[in-house]
Design a protein around this motif. Structure first.
Motif, short mmCIF file in Angstrom:
data_model
loop_
_atom_site.label_atom_id
_atom_site.label_comp_id
_atom_site.label_asym_id
_atom_site.label_seq_id
_atom_site.Cartn_x
_atom_site.Cartn_y
_atom_site.Cartn_z
N GLU A 189 0.80 -1.21 0.00
CA GLU A 189 0.00 0.00 0.00
C GLU A 189 0.84 1.27 0.00
OE1 GLU A 189 -2.70 -0.17 3.26
OE2 GLU A 189 -3.54 -2.08 2.65
N VAL A 190 2.12 1.17 0.36
CA VAL A 190 2.98 2.35 0.41
C VAL A 190 3.33 2.76 -1.01
CG1 VAL A 190 5.21 3.22 1.17
CG2 VAL A 190 3.94 1.67 2.63
N PRO A 191 3.08 4.02 -1.38
CA PRO A 191 3.42 4.45 -2.73
C PRO A 191 4.93 4.43 -2.94
CG PRO A 191 2.65 6.31 -1.42
CD PRO A 191 2.50 5.08 -0.58
N MET A 192 5.37 3.83 -4.01
CA MET A 192 6.79 3.72 -4.33
C MET A 192 7.17 4.76 -5.37
SD MET A 192 7.58 1.34 -2.28
CE MET A 192 9.10 0.55 -2.69
N TRP A 193 8.43 5.16 -5.32
CA TRP A 193 8.95 6.20 -6.21
C TRP A 193 10.17 5.67 -6.96
CZ3 TRP A 193 7.98 11.80 -6.22
CH2 TRP A 193 6.75 12.11 -5.62
N ASN A 194 10.30 6.13 -8.19
CA ASN A 194 11.46 5.78 -9.02
C ASN A 194 12.56 6.83 -8.82
OD1 ASN A 194 10.03 3.65 -10.24
ND2 ASN A 194 9.20 5.02 -11.80
N VAL A 195 13.78 6.37 -8.59
CA VAL A 195 14.94 7.26 -8.63
C VAL A 195 15.50 7.10 -10.04
CG1 VAL A 195 17.21 7.77 -7.69
CG2 VAL A 195 15.39 7.01 -6.16
N ILE A 196 15.52 8.19 -10.79
CA ILE A 196 15.87 8.14 -12.21
C ILE A 196 17.21 8.81 -12.45
CG2 ILE A 196 15.13 8.85 -14.53
CD1 ILE A 196 12.24 8.82 -13.39
N LEU A 197 18.13 8.06 -13.04
CA LEU A 197 19.43 8.61 -13.44
C LEU A 197 19.26 9.28 -14.80
CD1 LEU A 197 22.56 8.80 -13.07
CD2 LEU A 197 22.69 6.65 -14.34
N LEU A 198 19.69 10.53 -14.88
CA LEU A 198 19.58 11.28 -16.14
C LEU A 198 20.91 11.19 -16.87
CD1 LEU A 198 17.73 14.42 -14.73
CD2 LEU A 198 16.73 12.42 -15.86
N GLY A 199 20.84 11.00 -18.18
CA GLY A 199 22.04 10.89 -18.99
C GLY A 199 22.72 12.24 -19.19
#
Length: 176
Positions: free
Chosen positions: A92-102
């Protein structure tokens, strides 16, 4: 020798003068003579024989203690028979993406090493390398999926690196 005798005489006079200021009912205690079982001394300007203070209202409360009746148990406390489950489960906990930018100026070794340090234990070396290569080819790559607070923390840590490693975070979508 005379100076010592004068000092001793002065001390004796001062001790005698100090005794004059000690109330008469405490002199026995100061001298080491304490009477056992004696009535409490009356203090203050009430004079000899004045009665001790007593409450004007009588209090008639009976208190039962466990020590009076050792066989009796104390008050029973209702304990829950089942342990309540946590309201929030991992799903139920909303998950977040950690995104590496090029970025064209990135050094693969430095970025992978930084990812391993910042995401300590959350990513392996092979995943860091593939994430770096994908970010360089497509502009961005999901490095790790975590709770929002952790994702924001990781983005801050990447931003503090020198040289900076550009990252962002966003809520996870079911298609991701």
């Amino acid at each position: 020798m005379m100076a010592i005798l004068r000092t001793i005489a002065t001390v004796a006079v001062l001790v005698g003068a100090a005794e004059a200021f000690v109330p008469h009912h405490t002199r026995a205690m100061h001298a080491g003579h304490v009477r056992m079982g004696a009535e409490p001394q009356r203090m203050g300007g009430l004079g000899k024989g004045s009665p001790l203070a007593s409450p004007k209202v009588g209090v008639n409360i009976k208190v039962k203690s466990p020590m009076q009746n050792p066989g009796a148990a104390g008050p029973k406390i209702d304990t829950p028979k089942t342990i309540r489950e946590r309201k929030t489960e991992e799903s139920e906990v909303p998950m977040w993406n950690v995104i590496l930018l090029g970025d064209e100026e990135y050094d693969e070794g430095y970025v992978c090493q930084t990812m391993l340090q910042v995401l300590s234990g959350g990513i392996e070396k092979e995943k860091a390398k593939s994430c770096f290569q994908e970010a360089q080819q497509h502009g961005s790559s999901i490095a790790i999926v975590v709770q929002q607070e952790h994702a924001e923390h990781y983005v801050q840590q990447f931003g503090r690196c020198d040289p900076i490693v550009f990252t962002t975070c966003e809520p996870e979508t079911p298609e991701s």
